[in-house]
Design an enzyme around this catalytic site. Structure first.
Site, PDB file in Angstrom:
ATOM      1  CE  LYS A 159      -6.181  10.210  -9.829  1.00 44.15           C
ATOM      2  NZ  LYS A 159      -5.092  10.988  -9.711  1.00 44.15           N
ATOM      3  CD  GLU A 175     -15.068   6.877  -8.527  1.00 43.25           C
ATOM      4  OE1 GLU A 175     -14.852   7.987  -8.948  1.00 43.25           O
ATOM      5  OE2 GLU A 175     -14.574   5.803  -9.342  1.00 43.25           O
ATOM      6  CG  HIS A 233      -8.972  -0.943  -7.321  1.00 43.00           C
ATOM      7  ND1 HIS A 233     -10.103  -1.151  -8.006  1.00 43.00           N
ATOM      8  CD2 HIS A 233      -9.219  -1.338  -6.146  1.00 43.00           C
ATOM      9  CE1 HIS A 233     -11.252  -1.436  -6.996  1.00 43.00           C
ATOM     10  NE2 HIS A 233     -10.796  -1.628  -6.126  1.00 43.00           N
ATOM     11  NE  ARG A 283       1.172   8.600 -13.443  1.00 46.04           N
ATOM     12  CZ  ARG A 283       0.624   7.375 -13.816  1.00 46.04           C
ATOM     13  NH1 ARG A 283       1.066   6.785 -15.006  1.00 46.04           N
ATOM     14  NH2 ARG A 283      -0.035   6.626 -13.034  1.00 46.04           N
TER      15      ARG A 283
END
Length: 502
Positions: A116, A200, A235, A292
């Site tokens: 990430k 973040e 999430h 993926r």
């Protein structure tokens, strides 16, 4: 084309890949843990190989065992599906060392885009806007907490190797940071074998929109359009649809261009998904790249008419993509719900157990990607995804109507499922107006709502009622010498109803 493909996964995605290979005429082999010995993908496969105990760390996450099966089965390619080793660069690296084709990106592209923090750095170099946050993994929780204070709460802790909401925590205050960091690290380690986190800024009420990309080995990178994935619980995506209700041709072009730029910059090949957050002003921010096939790939297939698994295989075999992305426009509307063995009325607690009966919906515009069957026992050891129910229609309204109808037809007993939750969502005015965001479902679930009738409980109640009626009916008949003899159909029907209670 390949002579034999090993499918290094389980459940519905293993079945999905098996079916694509069978249509292409490619033999397959699968692997299974002790818990999956009788699973559907093992039943359907041409060859199946045991790889260890139920815990994924001792079976599906063991690269050495996977590579041993590749040699024994005589496979020349591996398809990883999603989850488990699908985004672990060690697997494509092991494949390259053994002369086996990995059906996915290279290890280098996976490290550049799949991690990430590295993906965020690449996005900035490609001039794609990103959510404010750290560019590197943070190992020191005190350093991370200081950064969070400077950034301002709320912030989001995310697993570097993550996906599917695993290893992710929203932190709203300084006092909650330390336990959230600890829990996110632990969850990331258990799910991905990597405890690394990054930080973040948490955006308020954004939409989650992702772009499906394909890239061949000849330099062509295409966007297949977007998927709206804003309906999430903690999430974890719950409902996905394509196209996004807020999308305009201009925004689709800008987001598609950004996704293609990132893929080109990272030297990406095969199928992947570039994920973005979109705010109320239709400004979008790069989130991450999933290197993926996605769980929600069927909605893109339904609106494009393409088979993404077959295209993955063709790309890995060296074929060129036969189309440019400018030629791809969505046709109609598609929506997917993820059917889980869990109890929404009991904090979504998993519901493993034996499936006593099952009826899959069908009819116009309905597709079911299943991984279970009647009589199979759902194990406790893995993600409780049972099947994916996908609806297609000429409009969003028709798609929702078909999905509602299919959910009414869907029946499974012996375990609890989340079908009642979807019926509730599909009746919500905000959802019908597409006024949704990534926290919308979490907020909805906090509102009072009467407990919905569970399919399994309803079936059991019906069986009990039938048994009581039959008992009283027999009493009446016993005193009526002129009663009509009971039919064999009734006896058999009563026997099956009572069996459900055993």
């Amino acid at each position: 084309m390949f002579k034999k493909i090993l499918i290094a996964n389980r459940g519905e995605i293993a079945v999905r890949i098996l079916r694509a290979c069978r249509e292409l005429g490619i033999p397959t082999a699968v692997v299974f843990s002790e818990a999956d010995r009788n699973s559907l993908h093992v039943r359907l496969a041409g060859e199946a190989y045991p790889i260890g105990p139920a815990p994924s760390r001792e079976s599906y996450l063991r690269i050495d065992k996977i590579m041993d099966v590749v040699k024994r089965a005589g496979c020349d390619a591996i398809h990883p599906g999603y989850g488990f080793l699908a985004e672990n660069p060690a697997l494509p690296r092991a494949c390259a060392g053994a002369g086996i084709t990995f059906i996915g990106p290279s290890a280098e592209a996976m490290e550049t885009l799949g991690a990430k923090t590295a993906g965020r750095q690449l996005a900035r170099r490609a001039e794609v806007p990103t959510v404010p946050g750290t560019n590197d993994p943070i190992e020191d929780p005190q350093q991370a907490q200081e950064l969070a204070r400077n950034m301002g709460y709320p912030v989001l802790l995310k697993a570097v190797a993550g996906g599917g909401g695993k290893g992710m925590r929203v932190v709203t205050a300084d006092a909650n940071f330390a336990p959230a960091f600890r829990d996110a690290c632990s969850e990331a380690l258990n799910a991905f074998g990597d405890a690394s986190l990054y930080l973040e800024k948490y955006l308020e009420k954004p939409r989650h929109i992702e772009i499906q990309i394909l890239a061949d080995t000849h330099g062509r990178v295409v966007s297949l359009g977007e998927r709206e994935c804003s309906v999430q619980r903690r999430h974890q995506k719950v409902i996905e649809e394509a196209p996004s209700p807020i999308m305009t041709p201009e925004l689709r072009k800008r987001m598609g261009d950004a996704a293609v730029r990132i893929a080109r910059a990272g030297g990406y090949t095969n199928a992947g998904t570039v994920e973005f957050l979109v705010d109320a002003h239709y400004d979008f921010y790069f989130l991450e790249v999933n290197t993926r096939l996605q769980v929600e790939h069927p909605v893109t297939e339904q609106v494009t008419g393409l088979d993404l698994v077959k295209l993955q295989i063709a790309i890995a075999a060296g074929h060129r993509l036969p189309f440019a992305w400018e030629t791809i426009t969505p046709r109609g509307h598609a929506m997917e719900v993820r059917l889980y063995a869990e109890d929404p009325e009991n904090n979504f607690f998993p519901s493993p157990g034996k499936i006593l009966s099952q009826h899959q919906p069908s009819g116009p515009g309905i597709r079911v990607d299943e991984g279970v069957y009647e009589g199979w026992t759902v194990p406790m050891d893995y993600d409780p995804l049972l099947s994916k129910l996908i609806a297609w229609g000429n409009s969003r309204e028709e798609t929702i109507a078909r999905l509602r109808r299919a959910l009414e037809e869907y029946s499974i007993t012996g375990i609890k499922t989340n079908t009642a939750l979807f019926r509730r969502i599909l009746a919500e005015p905000d959802f019908l107006k597409a006024e949704i965001h990534t926290k919308w479902l979490d907020e909805l679930l906090q509102r009072p709502h009467p407990a919905a009738r569970d399919d399994a409980n309803g079936a059991d109640a019906a069986a009990i009622a039938a048994a009581i009626w039959q008992a009283t009916h027999n009493v009446t008949n016993s005193v009526n010498s002129n009663a009509v003899p009971e039919s064999g159909w009734k006896r058999e029907g009563r026997r099956r109803q009572l069996e459900r209670l055993s």
